[in-house]
Design a protein around this motif. Structure first.
Motif, mmCIF file in Angstrom:
data_model
loop_
_atom_site.group_PDB
_atom_site.id
_atom_site.type_symbol
_atom_site.label_atom_id
_atom_site.label_comp_id
_atom_site.label_asym_id
_atom_site.label_seq_id
_atom_site.Cartn_x
_atom_site.Cartn_y
_atom_site.Cartn_z
ATOM 1 N N LYS A 179 -12.325 -17.237 -18.609
ATOM 2 C CA LYS A 179 -12.393 -17.542 -17.175
ATOM 3 C C LYS A 179 -13.020 -16.399 -16.410
ATOM 4 C CE LYS A 179 -7.967 -18.309 -16.763
ATOM 5 N NZ LYS A 179 -6.628 -18.670 -16.240
ATOM 6 N N ASN A 180 -12.574 -15.188 -16.716
ATOM 7 C CA ASN A 180 -13.038 -14.039 -15.943
ATOM 8 C C ASN A 180 -14.501 -13.717 -16.236
ATOM 9 O OD1 ASN A 180 -10.522 -13.865 -14.780
ATOM 10 N ND2 ASN A 180 -9.783 -12.295 -16.191
ATOM 11 N N ARG A 196 1.120 -13.188 -17.206
ATOM 12 C CA ARG A 196 1.692 -12.597 -18.417
ATOM 13 C C ARG A 196 3.147 -12.215 -18.194
ATOM 14 N NH1 ARG A 196 -3.404 -9.785 -19.079
ATOM 15 N NH2 ARG A 196 -2.465 -7.906 -18.257
ATOM 16 N N GLY A 202 9.022 3.834 -15.586
ATOM 17 C CA GLY A 202 8.874 2.661 -16.446
ATOM 18 C C GLY A 202 7.568 1.917 -16.265
ATOM 19 N N LYS A 212 3.778 0.545 -17.168
ATOM 20 C CA LYS A 212 3.226 -0.026 -18.401
ATOM 21 C C LYS A 212 1.812 0.495 -18.673
ATOM 22 C CE LYS A 212 6.937 -2.561 -19.034
ATOM 23 N NZ LYS A 212 7.932 -2.118 -20.037
ATOM 24 N N HIS A 260 -11.303 -23.714 -8.239
ATOM 25 C CA HIS A 260 -10.494 -22.985 -7.268
ATOM 26 C C HIS A 260 -11.288 -21.858 -6.594
ATOM 27 C CE1 HIS A 260 -7.772 -19.869 -5.779
ATOM 28 N NE2 HIS A 260 -7.215 -20.914 -5.213
ATOM 29 N N VAL A 293 9.971 -5.031 -23.033
ATOM 30 C CA VAL A 293 9.232 -6.296 -23.106
ATOM 31 C C VAL A 293 8.769 -6.500 -24.549
ATOM 32 C CG1 VAL A 293 7.248 -7.603 -22.270
ATOM 33 C CG2 VAL A 293 8.431 -6.028 -20.720
ATOM 34 N N PHE A 294 9.378 -7.477 -25.213
ATOM 35 C CA PHE A 294 8.986 -7.782 -26.598
ATOM 36 C C PHE A 294 7.858 -8.800 -26.572
ATOM 37 C CE2 PHE A 294 13.576 -6.567 -27.534
ATOM 38 C CZ PHE A 294 13.253 -5.388 -28.190
ATOM 39 N N ARG A 319 -2.799 1.428 -21.914
ATOM 40 C CA ARG A 319 -1.592 0.635 -21.976
ATOM 41 C C ARG A 319 -0.519 1.350 -22.801
ATOM 42 N NH1 ARG A 319 -0.536 -4.535 -20.621
ATOM 43 N NH2 ARG A 319 -2.500 -4.710 -19.497
ATOM 44 N N LYS A 332 -3.612 -12.308 -10.858
ATOM 45 C CA LYS A 332 -3.319 -13.560 -11.556
ATOM 46 C C LYS A 332 -2.910 -13.294 -12.995
ATOM 47 C CE LYS A 332 -7.373 -15.361 -10.767
ATOM 48 N NZ LYS A 332 -8.533 -16.300 -10.666
ATOM 49 N N ASN A 333 -3.641 -12.441 -13.666
ATOM 50 C CA ASN A 333 -3.369 -12.226 -15.084
ATOM 51 C C ASN A 333 -2.069 -11.461 -15.311
ATOM 52 O OD1 ASN A 333 -5.715 -13.604 -15.661
ATOM 53 N ND2 ASN A 333 -6.956 -11.756 -15.884
ATOM 54 N N ASP A 365 -3.340 -20.557 -9.840
ATOM 55 C CA ASP A 365 -3.366 -20.130 -11.237
ATOM 56 C C ASP A 365 -2.079 -20.535 -11.958
ATOM 57 O OD1 ASP A 365 -4.773 -18.386 -13.285
ATOM 58 O OD2 ASP A 365 -2.805 -17.442 -13.224
ATOM 59 N N HIS A 421 7.514 0.011 -23.699
ATOM 60 C CA HIS A 421 8.872 0.567 -23.717
ATOM 61 C C HIS A 421 9.104 1.440 -24.954
ATOM 62 C CE1 HIS A 421 9.064 -3.252 -25.992
ATOM 63 N NE2 HIS A 421 9.752 -2.504 -26.820
ATOM 64 N N ARG A 439 5.347 -15.273 -18.119
ATOM 65 C CA ARG A 439 5.519 -15.841 -19.454
ATOM 66 C C ARG A 439 6.542 -15.038 -20.258
ATOM 67 N NH1 ARG A 439 3.544 -15.970 -24.510
ATOM 68 N NH2 ARG A 439 2.173 -14.197 -24.194
ATOM 69 N N ASP A 467 -8.064 -16.307 -20.614
ATOM 70 C CA ASP A 467 -8.216 -15.408 -19.456
ATOM 71 C C ASP A 467 -9.520 -14.629 -19.541
ATOM 72 O OD1 ASP A 467 -5.855 -16.328 -18.426
ATOM 73 O OD2 ASP A 467 -4.655 -14.652 -19.144
ATOM 74 N N ARG A 501 -1.700 -23.264 -15.039
ATOM 75 C CA ARG A 501 -1.123 -22.878 -16.332
ATOM 76 C C ARG A 501 0.077 -23.761 -16.678
ATOM 77 N NH1 ARG A 501 -2.992 -17.441 -17.922
ATOM 78 N NH2 ARG A 501 -4.081 -16.558 -16.158
ATOM 79 N N ILE A 538 7.401 -5.228 -15.165
ATOM 80 C CA ILE A 538 7.249 -6.059 -16.365
ATOM 81 C C ILE A 538 5.855 -5.883 -16.960
ATOM 82 C CG2 ILE A 538 7.450 -8.393 -17.316
ATOM 83 C CD1 ILE A 538 8.970 -9.178 -14.726
ATOM 84 N N GLU A 539 4.848 -5.882 -16.094
ATOM 85 C CA GLU A 539 3.472 -5.872 -16.597
ATOM 86 C C GLU A 539 2.553 -5.274 -15.537
ATOM 87 O OE1 GLU A 539 1.921 -5.958 -19.119
ATOM 88 O OE2 GLU A 539 0.223 -7.307 -19.233
#
Lengths: 283, 283, 283, 283
Positions: D257-258, B262, C211, C213, D105, B281-282, C238, B257-258, B102, C241, B265, D254, B106, B232-233
């Motif tokens: 694909k999903n 994210r 922290g 998400k 894949h 995280v902006f 979801r 994967k997603n 993945d 921050h 990125r 995304d 990308r 982070i996510e």
């Protein structure tokens, strides 16, 4: 804690943020939340600040007078709002009680920053629910042959309560164009589909016929174009072949309540800026 | 379009934004994206700007020299990054190919802003996938009895490629403390559960045993505390009693994967600021 | 429309479905919904049928007598329920009103198939809400030094109302082991996190500290192991921050209400089968 | 493990399940998965069984011969499929590589039960990706002035490979009516919106113009009515005012694909039954 909310949109330009920030800093504004957005395609800038009121050295009147100079320079649309001055809200409903009950509870428990000043409905059976919450209930029948007198009465009630915002909590009558225009940006509707899919009547039945695998709800400002106004918030939920149209109606209520409550909260906290037919939502 | 990204965090203080904005405006910075956040509990301020590089009147070197004065005044942690200087990324994998494939796609299709400079794996069978993408593949076996020499080799490879960031794309070996500390904030892992649930080994089997109705994935920075670094996510997906542990493994791959893509990125676009054990995280 | 609900679980075996189906067909059962599940790891079979009662040629008593023969042959755990015999439900609450108000409205509007026979709370301020719905309210204080007498009173009230099911709608006292065992499979709790993350006290504050998400809610059966009983339903939403712990508390309420309402509906419609510490939910 | 999949739909009738179950039990079928659905509005019944092949005492041919008697009696549409006989799949693409790469894949790693026998594209630049996977690549240009010869070539290639299923993995040409009819129920498309919203060209740009707060993707069977065929699977994701149309294109991949991968898996595992313009999906 009392806050001032400064909401600005204007043509994008270098130096804008610097001047606004300088203005705020000079008057010792303690900024509790700041949001910026540039729509590069439209060349338009959007900004919202929350300011701790007790930190600010100017009164609201002085602020307005001094900021107006800056606002003129940058051709701003702007407003500054004192969070302690709650909006007056009129909620309109028909037969379905779930959105009304949800809003009333959120308001009653202090989650929604507003005064719900009246409920208007074209049926009489939600009266007790409103009255238990201490809210006046106006039953306005909408006869099929001529609805204008009913809308005139609605319009009078809205004025009588000095309503800032009207919420259509599954109110099933179509607002006349004149009233839409008069109250532009102040009437919020919840539509029971993920618009633009299934605008108009009986969206869940349309969804059932189409065989979609998701249903949803859309909270939007009302305009003269039915179900085509600026969208504030949307939500979807998964369904399957085993759901009848009636199941969708039942399940969808949770989407509707949540999308409406979030959308209304954004509106009441001055987090929404309408630009043409779209919204910027600083959530 | 080349952009400069100015990322700042520091103690919260009135006047901060005004001075930074003034500085940027004075040098004619056209700001394409601006994000602010104040952590009121911590009294800490976070800010990120994207600036159209061609609008800016200073070179990056001049910017750094002049901004340093301001930064000192406000005790800022800060960096300015030229978006055209892409980070070098080393991806590490074990047997599972889905995250690696993945990320490679990308990157290959231009979605991820970076140079993937090498793949390191403790198995040899993903070699062809890496090589088809033109990326050197380093097979480093991790013998059970003593893994330190393998980690030393990994460390050497990372240095050899001048990697800015290391991505653990379902790499199933635990990084030694020293390496975690040396590369703090630069190693990103994807864990196959919604942490803090099911840290450690075989999270899907733990989830199956517990009978949860959701599975998930967490993208986080690696620290010496296993699966406890700044998040982070995250993402979750619905499962049911009809899903075996193997079904969860299969379905969860899409979450993994997603969430990794994210999270990575955000990291590569300098959208993440680590503060203590949490992230801003902006996005 | 009256329905019979036949709910079965037993060791998996060839011929099982054939015999049950034959039995139902012989008595002209019109099946409106049929669900099957085999847990291959456990070698266990689960089945639920909804039958249009007016199509069925046996009375419920005759059904029970005749089906018992079949049930013995296959060593079934089973029950048949007449949908018109609604369960008696006692709802317990503490200070927070959102789950109670939500359940009461769903019940009042006919969405929840049950009789809410009483509300018990360890604070007195939700009394009017219960009473407006015509439901007796029992205020039972829980003194810190000795809570057993309070639980004895709760137990008596539950018996007095012949409650089939007890719902802990954000009731903040921990049920004693004896009561958990006595009412196994009949007490439903909503926990304000995506378990097993953040079991115990103040889950949103735990979530804020970690922290994450995502925040979530878990509807589960209460067992003597705190927050570790069989999970019926979960949901997540979801966050970012920019959400304080208080924001999480506010936002999470929607997760809690929805997960509890769905889980309770599954339970009341006999869609849940508990097997060891997990559930099969035929939704 | 080899399985037989028995898929049935027919007018709803009492005794149907009993006879099918008896038939399966008589031949010692060990049922690994059983799904039932009655569409009460349409009076139609749907059923799918997975049977452990080694448990079954009849060959597939014998099964077909004997079951045909039962099937006639109940006017069934039915098929029985040997899971070891994988479908031949042709994938068609245009410029965008994300769906093709994702499917290749998943297939390569064993997640998708099928033989991908060929890739057809109206551009030549995905050739290497297909060939690395060992799959023949057919470049068929579609000149604007007359596309019929190209579709004839496509049709020939599909026949040449004895394709059971054709997947339009962001193939941007509209299938002619004749081909749609010829291959009814065997051509799967991914449309990059939550249909029925934004059918036709450039759905993300339509979504951007409308200002929706969600984007999505829809996996559906292709019919002569553009983007109006039976829906197999849909997904949505949240966006905001800060997303440009280009951001939506990127993020939406995304979803695409999903949704495509899930929909195709359902199809390949015979989990989808088309009835009029809707699907039953036993997931």
């Amino acid at each position: 804690m009392k806050r001032y909310r400064l909401v600005v949109d204007c043509p994008d330009q270098i130096g804008l943020v610097a001047e606004v920030s300088r203005f705020l800093a000079e008057h010792k504004a303690s900024i509790t939340e700041a949001s910026h957005h540039t729509d590069h395609e439209a060349g338009w800038f959007f900004m919202r600040h929350e300011i701790a009121a007790e930190s600010f050295q100017l009164s609201l009147e002085q602020f307005k007078a001094e900021f107006a100079v800056l606002a003129d320079k940058f051709a701003m649309n702007w407003r500054i709002v004192d969070s302690s001055q709650k909006q007056n809200v009129v909620v309109m409903a028909s037969r379905e009680s779930h959105c009304l009950a949800d809003l009333l509870h959120r308001w009653h428990s202090g989650e929604l920053e507003c005064n719900i000043v009246a409920v208007i409905a074209n049926h009489d059976h939600l009266r007790q629910m409103a009255q238990w919450h201490g809210i006046p209930y106006h039953y306005v029948p909408f006869p099929k042959e001529n609805k204008q007198p009913a809308f005139d009465e609605v319009s009078d009630i809205i004025k009588q309560y000095e309503a800032d915002t009207v919420v259509l909590a599954r109110f099933m009558q179509i607002f006349p164009d004149a009233l839409c225009r008069e109250m532009a940006g102040r009437v919020i509707n919840i539509h029971h589909s993920f618009l633009p899919s299934f605008a108009g009547a009986k969206p869940y039945h349309q969804a059932y016929e189409r065989g979609v695998k998701l249903i949803g709800a859309t909270c939007h400002y009302v305009t003269a174009d039915l179900d085509a106004g600026p969208i504030i918030e949307q939500d979807t939920m998964r369904i399957s072949h085993s759901d009848s149209a009636e199941d969708m109606v039942r399940k969808g209520k949770d989407c509707e309540k949540n999308a409406l409550a979030r959308g209304l909260r954004y509106h009441l906290e001055d987090r929404v800026i309408i630009h043409k037919n779209k919204t910027v939502v600083f959530d």
